[in-house]
Write an enzyme that holds these catalytic residues in place. Structure first.
Site, PDB file in Angstrom:
ATOM      1  N   GLU A  86      13.725  37.421-134.013  1.00  0.00           N
ATOM      2  CA  GLU A  86      13.429  37.605-132.586  1.00  0.00           C
ATOM      3  C   GLU A  86      14.126  38.882-132.160  1.00  0.00           C
ATOM      4  OE1 GLU A  86      15.018  34.829-129.718  1.00  0.00           O
ATOM      5  OE2 GLU A  86      14.233  33.180-130.899  1.00  0.00           O
ATOM      6  N   ASP A  91      20.872  34.067-120.005  1.00  0.00           N
ATOM      7  CA  ASP A  91      21.816  34.449-121.048  1.00  0.00           C
ATOM      8  C   ASP A  91      23.261  34.348-120.611  1.00  0.00           C
ATOM      9  OD1 ASP A  91      20.196  35.164-123.346  1.00  0.00           O
ATOM     10  OD2 ASP A  91      19.334  36.684-122.032  1.00  0.00           O
TER      11      ASP A  91
END
Lengths: 261, 396
Positions: free
Chosen positions: A48, A59
């Site tokens: 990824e 995040d």
């Protein structure tokens, strides 16, 4: 190899696929390519590539910091495609929606397929807002990977999974990316609920950082996703050579983890 | 009323761009808001709080000495600065805090720029016995240290945010990360008409009272509707609150004043509609200050409360269909109006609000002395005394 072939291959070996995340442009474009090569060398099956974004609400601090560095390097969509192009295993992009919308959804899907990208993980794109994206990706062979969460209702899981292609990304817990000391029981429960609504492979991410956790997740999921743990190694290494060695070594241990039965 | 067939959208704007983890909470909130909107008990409880705690209805003050500088136009100020906690923010905060209790949640989180929304949230939490955590950019905690102390006195925890530009945008990011993690027990009390559905609609509904009251007050006072309604626009909550009940009054101009900072042409501004492009930020599609890669660009304004690179999606829509106009007011123009209102009327406005007053000076001079202008005096300027003293060279 195509995405579904990787999962089929892993399944034939009675194990989960190992998926490694690294943002493009961290710490530089060339070095992110080298780090990805080291992950693959260590045994990552799928990569990824993160498209760094200024407001990454899914995040935790580790990936935020890496994204800030990548953005200081002015990492663009072109750079993301270059990093994808350099990968030697099936590779997806993980991107918040605005950079894709700004680039043009159709052009993004088109240009990604030009560099043999196999899909895009879109953590903040909801199925309701996906009409353009579905039109852009249908016919390009670009997988649409949405993230489901323990809080998703069964009806919601069904509609999100129906919009997915390639695999379904199951968030192991309620929270943001980053290492955790243990895998929450929510992960296996969520995977079981997703299984009831789709035949697609299911990969689990968020909080997985070591071989023991990878082995645990591999017992109920088709893929194990590791991101922050790789990045943390890079941030903590004194030299880049040291970072390469550490990333390769973690990938090896995780690869052994997903093969433990 | 939604001006689009799809719920939660305003033409191409609005919607939901959030992690799937938040969908259940947004649906729960939407349902609670819709149920409360038609629940007499809820409406009575909120109205009672507004009467006995907020101090509503807020009054209208005529400002003839200020009006003399605005082409002689008749200037009517809707005094949201006289609300408890000193700004319009309390309208939305009390509404959402009551909804929080209805949903059985015991913890609220909020973002704040200037500190007004943080103070209002901490106040409502104290009043209703909720735990309150306020995320505030580290830069803003320094610019607005007095408000940090106020929030702490009210029992809230203030978390300085040290990521990104360390301002409002990053405080919202951090609040969303908290929410994704603690959504089961926590309500995110968003302070403006941005964010994912239902926030733009719900926050607007809680602020509509400004426009509903003032429309009736202006009619009673002058016998007609105003020629223009003016309000400052950062996220756009006070503006949409006063605009919304006038939307069907086609002859009433709706004028939003954005923070032009050093000037839109310099790139150092927070005028999102005047100087931005359509995009997605913080869960909604609207105008955004962004670069060619879709990365959010830092905004700049002397006013911490307008210093935000996004804007509510309904404003984006009202702009595109031509129902509302948006102009940029520079820092200097705003500070001129700030000083002028203080000296001509004895009212020190918030610097945010001073942008609307600067707009009134322009529009009054354009329309002349027959015009009636309604201005949302959204907040008081006590919190800005330090900034203003610095700007005008007044020794402290």
């Amino acid at each position: 190899m195509k995405l579904h072939e990787v999962f089929a291959h892993a399944k034939a070996e009675n194990r989960a696929a190992l998926i490694g995340y690294m943002p493009a442009g961290f710490p530089t474009k060339e070095r992110s390519q080298q780090l990805i090569a080291a992950m693959i060398d260590g045994g990552v099956d799928i990569v990824e590539v993160g498209f760094p974004y200024s407001d990454p609400v899914m995040d935790g601090p580790v990936i935020q910091q890496a994204a800030e560095i990548a953005l200081r390097n002015n990492t663009s969509a072109r750079d993301v495609f270059d990093v994808v192009a350099s990968s030697t295993v099936p590779t997806l992009v993980m991107s918040y929606w605005n950079p894709i919308e700004r680039y043009g959804a159709a052009k993004f899907a088109d240009d990604l397929s030009q560099v043999s990208g196999v899909g895009v993980i879109t953590p903040d794109l909801t199925v309701e807002e996906s009409e353009n994206w579905i039109n852009a990706t249908d016919g390009q062979g670009i997988g649409r990977v949405y993230v489901v969460a323990p809080s998703s209702s069964d009806a919601r899981l069904a509609s999100v999974a129906a919009a997915c292609s390639g695999f379904v990304y199951a968030a192991s817990l309620m929270g943001v990316t980053g290492a955790r000391t243990s895998i929450s029981s929510a992960a296996s429960e969520l995977v079981a609920r997703v299984r009831r609504v789709t035949d697609l492979p299911i990969a689990v991410g968020l909080g997985v950082s070591n071989a023991e956790q990878a082995a645990e997740v591999a017992r109920f999921a088709d893929g194990v996703i590791v991101g922050s743990a790789f990045i943390k190694l890079v941030q903590e290494s004194a030299t880049f050579d040291e970072a390469i060695t550490a990333v390769r070594s973690l990938a090896q241990r995780l690869a052994a983890g997903v093969r433990r039965s | 009323m939604e001006r689009s067939s799809i719920i939660g959208h305003f033409g191409p704007y609005g919607g939901r761009f959030v992690p799937e983890a938040l969908i259940a909470a947004l649906e729960e909130l939407d349902a609670a808001h819709q149920a409360a909107a038609i629940d007499e008990n809820f409406q009575n409880e909120l109205a009672h709080l507004h009467r006995t705690y907020t101090g509503r209805p807020s009054i209208i003050t005529e400002a003839p000495r200020f009006g003399a500088h605005a082409g002689g136009a008749r200037i009517l100020l809707k005094r949201e600065d006289l609300n408890h906690t000193g700004s319009h923010k309390i309208n939305n905060v009390l509404g959402q805090a009551l909804l929080t209790k209805r949903m059985g949640k015991k913890r609220i989180i909020a973002e704040t720029g200037a500190g007004q929304h943080g103070v209002a949230s901490a106040t409502a939490a104290a009043l209703l016995g909720l735990e309150c955590v306020v995320y505030m950019g580290e830069e803003d905690t320094k610019r607005q240290s007095l408000n940090v102390a106020r929030m702490k006195l009210l029992g809230a925890t203030v978390v300085p945010v040290t990521t990104g530009s360390r301002t409002l945008k990053d405080a919202i990011n951090e609040a969303m990360r908290d929410w994704v993690t603690n959504v089961e027990t926590t309500h995110y009390l968003l302070g403006t008409v941005a964010g994912p559905h239902p926030f733009p609609t719900m926050v607007r509904d809680f602020h509509r009272i400004i426009g509903v009251e003032s429309r009736a007050q202006v009619l009673e006072l002058t016998g007609r509707l105003p020629d223009a309604v003016l309000a400052c626009v950062g996220g756009g909550s006070n503006a949409i609150g006063i605009f919304h009940p006038f939307i069907d009054d086609e002859n009433v101009r709706l004028i939003g004043l954005e923070a032009g900072g050093a000037g839109v042409e310099t790139g150092r501004h927070a005028a999102t509609i005047s100087g931005g492009t359509p995009g997605v930020l913080h869960g909604t599609r609207s105008y955004v200050l962004q670069d060619e890669n879709g990365q959010t660009v830092e905004s700049h304004s002397i006013s911490a409360g307008l210093d935000y690179p996004g804007v509510g999606p309904e404003h984006a829509f009202l702009h595109d269909i031509g129902r509302a106009e948006y102009r940029a007011i520079t820092d200097d123009q705003a500070m001129h109006a700030f000083a002028l209102l203080s000296k001509t009327e004895g009212i020190i406005p918030a610097i945010e609000t001073a942008h609307a007053l600067a707009g009134a000076l322009q529009v009054g001079n354009e329309l002349g002395k027959e015009a009636i202008l309604l201005i949302n005096l959204s907040g008081r300027g006590d919190k800005d005394v330090q900034t203003a003293a610095h700007y005008f060279g007044i020794p402290l």
